[in-house]
Design a protein around this motif. Structure first.
Motif, mmCIF file in Angstrom:
data_model
loop_
_atom_site.group_PDB
_atom_site.id
_atom_site.type_symbol
_atom_site.label_atom_id
_atom_site.label_comp_id
_atom_site.label_asym_id
_atom_site.label_seq_id
_atom_site.Cartn_x
_atom_site.Cartn_y
_atom_site.Cartn_z
ATOM 1 N N PRO A 126 0.833 -1.207 0.000
ATOM 2 C CA PRO A 126 0.000 0.000 0.000
ATOM 3 C C PRO A 126 0.869 1.259 0.000
ATOM 4 O O PRO A 126 2.062 1.218 0.280
ATOM 5 C CB PRO A 126 -0.781 -0.116 1.319
ATOM 6 C CG PRO A 126 -0.725 -1.563 1.686
ATOM 7 C CD PRO A 126 0.598 -2.045 1.179
ATOM 8 N N GLY A 127 0.250 2.386 -0.354
ATOM 9 C CA GLY A 127 0.930 3.671 -0.272
ATOM 10 C C GLY A 127 1.719 4.064 -1.497
ATOM 11 O O GLY A 127 2.508 5.008 -1.450
ATOM 12 N N ARG A 128 1.507 3.387 -2.628
ATOM 13 C CA ARG A 128 2.246 3.707 -3.857
ATOM 14 C C ARG A 128 1.436 3.286 -5.084
ATOM 15 O O ARG A 128 0.539 2.460 -5.007
ATOM 16 C CB ARG A 128 3.602 3.004 -3.873
ATOM 17 C CG ARG A 128 3.548 1.486 -4.019
ATOM 18 C CD ARG A 128 4.582 0.790 -3.211
ATOM 19 N NE ARG A 128 4.341 1.004 -1.797
ATOM 20 C CZ ARG A 128 5.326 1.112 -0.901
ATOM 21 N NH1 ARG A 128 6.579 0.997 -1.251
ATOM 22 N NH2 ARG A 128 5.035 1.317 0.372
ATOM 23 N N ASN A 150 -0.922 2.296 -7.766
ATOM 24 C CA ASN A 150 -2.379 2.144 -7.732
ATOM 25 C C ASN A 150 -2.946 1.978 -6.326
ATOM 26 O O ASN A 150 -4.157 1.952 -6.135
ATOM 27 C CB ASN A 150 -2.800 0.947 -8.589
ATOM 28 C CG ASN A 150 -2.222 -0.359 -8.085
ATOM 29 O OD1 ASN A 150 -1.021 -0.440 -7.801
ATOM 30 N ND2 ASN A 150 -3.042 -1.390 -7.973
ATOM 31 N N ARG A 151 -2.075 1.915 -5.292
ATOM 32 C CA ARG A 151 -2.552 1.752 -3.913
ATOM 33 C C ARG A 151 -2.123 2.928 -3.028
ATOM 34 O O ARG A 151 -2.050 2.805 -1.811
ATOM 35 C CB ARG A 151 -2.019 0.434 -3.320
ATOM 36 C CG ARG A 151 -2.381 -0.804 -4.110
ATOM 37 C CD ARG A 151 -2.009 -2.069 -3.345
ATOM 38 N NE ARG A 151 -2.866 -2.235 -2.176
ATOM 39 C CZ ARG A 151 -2.622 -3.122 -1.206
ATOM 40 N NH1 ARG A 151 -1.545 -3.894 -1.266
ATOM 41 N NH2 ARG A 151 -3.448 -3.221 -0.173
ATOM 42 N N TRP A 152 -1.876 4.084 -3.622
ATOM 43 C CA TRP A 152 -1.236 5.163 -2.869
ATOM 44 C C TRP A 152 -2.121 5.723 -1.768
ATOM 45 O O TRP A 152 -1.627 6.300 -0.800
ATOM 46 C CB TRP A 152 -0.768 6.258 -3.815
ATOM 47 C CG TRP A 152 -1.852 7.131 -4.397
ATOM 48 C CD1 TRP A 152 -2.576 6.886 -5.523
ATOM 49 C CD2 TRP A 152 -2.290 8.394 -3.899
ATOM 50 N NE1 TRP A 152 -3.450 7.903 -5.765
ATOM 51 C CE2 TRP A 152 -3.302 8.858 -4.779
ATOM 52 C CE3 TRP A 152 -1.942 9.185 -2.817
ATOM 53 C CZ2 TRP A 152 -3.967 10.064 -4.611
ATOM 54 C CZ3 TRP A 152 -2.606 10.400 -2.635
ATOM 55 C CH2 TRP A 152 -3.608 10.823 -3.514
ATOM 56 N N ARG A 153 -3.434 5.560 -1.847
ATOM 57 C CA ARG A 153 -4.331 6.072 -0.804
ATOM 58 C C ARG A 153 -4.474 5.111 0.378
ATOM 59 O O ARG A 153 -5.056 5.472 1.400
ATOM 60 C CB ARG A 153 -5.719 6.341 -1.383
ATOM 61 C CG ARG A 153 -5.791 7.519 -2.347
ATOM 62 C CD ARG A 153 -7.225 7.723 -2.818
ATOM 63 N NE ARG A 153 -7.329 8.840 -3.742
ATOM 64 C CZ ARG A 153 -7.540 10.104 -3.376
ATOM 65 N NH1 ARG A 153 -7.645 10.405 -2.093
ATOM 66 N NH2 ARG A 153 -7.636 11.064 -4.281
ATOM 67 N N GLU A 154 -3.981 3.904 0.235
ATOM 68 C CA GLU A 154 -4.208 2.889 1.269
ATOM 69 C C GLU A 154 -3.147 2.955 2.367
ATOM 70 O O GLU A 154 -1.976 3.221 2.096
ATOM 71 C CB GLU A 154 -4.222 1.497 0.636
ATOM 72 C CG GLU A 154 -5.345 1.304 -0.369
ATOM 73 C CD GLU A 154 -5.319 -0.080 -0.988
ATOM 74 O OE1 GLU A 154 -5.066 -1.056 -0.262
ATOM 75 O OE2 GLU A 154 -5.534 -0.173 -2.213
ATOM 76 N N PRO A 155 -3.532 2.694 3.603
ATOM 77 C CA PRO A 155 -2.570 2.741 4.713
ATOM 78 C C PRO A 155 -1.655 1.531 4.723
ATOM 79 O O PRO A 155 -2.038 0.434 4.301
ATOM 80 C CB PRO A 155 -3.468 2.753 5.958
ATOM 81 C CG PRO A 155 -4.711 2.024 5.518
ATOM 82 C CD PRO A 155 -4.906 2.402 4.076
ATOM 83 N N ASP A 160 6.392 18.621 -4.118
ATOM 84 C CA ASP A 160 5.350 17.609 -3.897
ATOM 85 C C ASP A 160 5.857 16.203 -4.202
ATOM 86 O O ASP A 160 5.584 15.251 -3.466
ATOM 87 C CB ASP A 160 4.119 17.909 -4.760
ATOM 88 C CG ASP A 160 3.361 19.141 -4.284
ATOM 89 O OD1 ASP A 160 3.557 19.535 -3.121
ATOM 90 O OD2 ASP A 160 2.576 19.691 -5.082
ATOM 91 N N LEU A 169 6.259 13.045 -1.553
ATOM 92 C CA LEU A 169 5.645 11.723 -1.722
ATOM 93 C C LEU A 169 6.695 10.616 -1.621
ATOM 94 O O LEU A 169 6.459 9.577 -0.986
ATOM 95 C CB LEU A 169 4.937 11.651 -3.075
ATOM 96 C CG LEU A 169 3.605 12.405 -3.191
ATOM 97 C CD1 LEU A 169 3.130 12.427 -4.633
ATOM 98 C CD2 LEU A 169 2.548 11.771 -2.292
ATOM 99 N N LYS A 216 7.863 5.264 5.335
ATOM 100 C CA LYS A 216 6.891 4.249 5.740
ATOM 101 C C LYS A 216 7.484 2.847 5.601
ATOM 102 O O LYS A 216 7.301 1.994 6.474
ATOM 103 C CB LYS A 216 5.625 4.375 4.896
ATOM 104 C CG LYS A 216 4.751 5.555 5.280
ATOM 105 C CD LYS A 216 3.555 5.670 4.355
ATOM 106 C CE LYS A 216 2.698 6.883 4.711
ATOM 107 N NZ LYS A 216 1.554 7.039 3.775
#
Length: 249
Positions: free
Chosen positions: A52-54, A56-61, A153, A157, A164
């Motif tokens: 997660p977090g990148r 296609n999953r960048w919004r996921e914790p 920005d 990111l 993380k």
């Protein structure tokens, strides 16, 4: 929630083909392995692990612990790749550590790691990235990225992703147990200032089925930048004839 495993078939799916599971380094997504599928067409189906977090999953914790991430990958892998299908696991840097813990649970045909210190050398390895901006800039440099050319920005990111993943690595504690009964191939680079020869050699302690050392030319990400030699080796392992390939160790 997104899936932990991505794939990029070039034609109709063939469940009879061996599977190659690729795990990327800290701060990166698995799309970089998409280019490996054409190179291995007819030999294997390439799968990439997407934390997660990148991308296609960048919004996921992110998961709270390293163990949770491994469990999620293994659970999805078991639903994606049949237990009797040949599997080779490849991981680069932090991805090698994840790959090792996955291999402990699913027993692939072989484990291939690159630019990755052995499990017993990981304790505290992410502290510098989490706490020190200078260490982050050094990591950008090993990846060939000049922070001065990143907009604010984009850099933010990338820093967030790296930190993380580093934080996740700090939750890892190697628990010695039964050694792997599959061969381990460890790739290092002669210009890698991040992983020492001793840390790479430590992989010999995790297997009873043979340890093979290989050397590339370049820095920490040499294998990913010029993947032809490792792709040749992976193709041999996937076909089952890897031990007959020329070795660069």
């Amino acid at each position: 929630m997104g899936t932990w495993i991505s794939t990029w078939p070039t034609g109709p799916a063939d469940s009879r083909l061996p599977a190659l599971l690729c795990l990327p380094p800290a701060g990166a997504g698995c799309q970089q392995f998409r280019a490996w599928q054409p190179a291995l067409a007819g030999i294997a189906q390439v799968y990439g692990v997407q934390l997660p977090g990148r991308e296609n999953r960048w919004r996921e914790p992110m998961p709270d612990t390293f163990g949770e991430a491994v469990t999620a990958v293994v659970d999805e892998l078991r639903h994606t790749v049949a237990a009797d299908r040949p599997l080779v696991v490849f991981g680069h840097s932090f991805g090698g550590l994840l790959g090792y813990e996955v291999a402990r649970r699913v027993r692939p045909r072989a484990l291939v790691v690159s630019a990755c210190r052995a499990p017993g050398h990981w304790d505290g390895a992410g502290h510098g990235i989490v706490e020190d901006d200078a260490e982050l800039d050094k990591l950008f440099d090993t990846a060939g990225v000049d922070p001065a050319f990143l907009d604010e920005d984009t850099r933010a990111l990338m820093v967030a992703m790296l930190r993380k993943d580093a934080q996740l690595s700090l939750s890892y504690a190697h628990t010695p147990g039964a050694r792997l009964d599959v061969p381990v191939h460890a790739w290092g680079a002669d210009g890698d200032e991040t992983v020492s020869a001793e840390e790479l050699a430590g992989w010999a302690e995790v297997t009873t089925a043979g340890f093979h050392r290989h050397t590339a030319t370049g820095g920490h990400h040499a294998v990913l930048r010029r993947p032809a030699p490792v792709l040749e080796q992976l193709a041999g392992l996937l076909r089952g004839d890897g031990d007959r390939l020329p070795r660069t160790a």
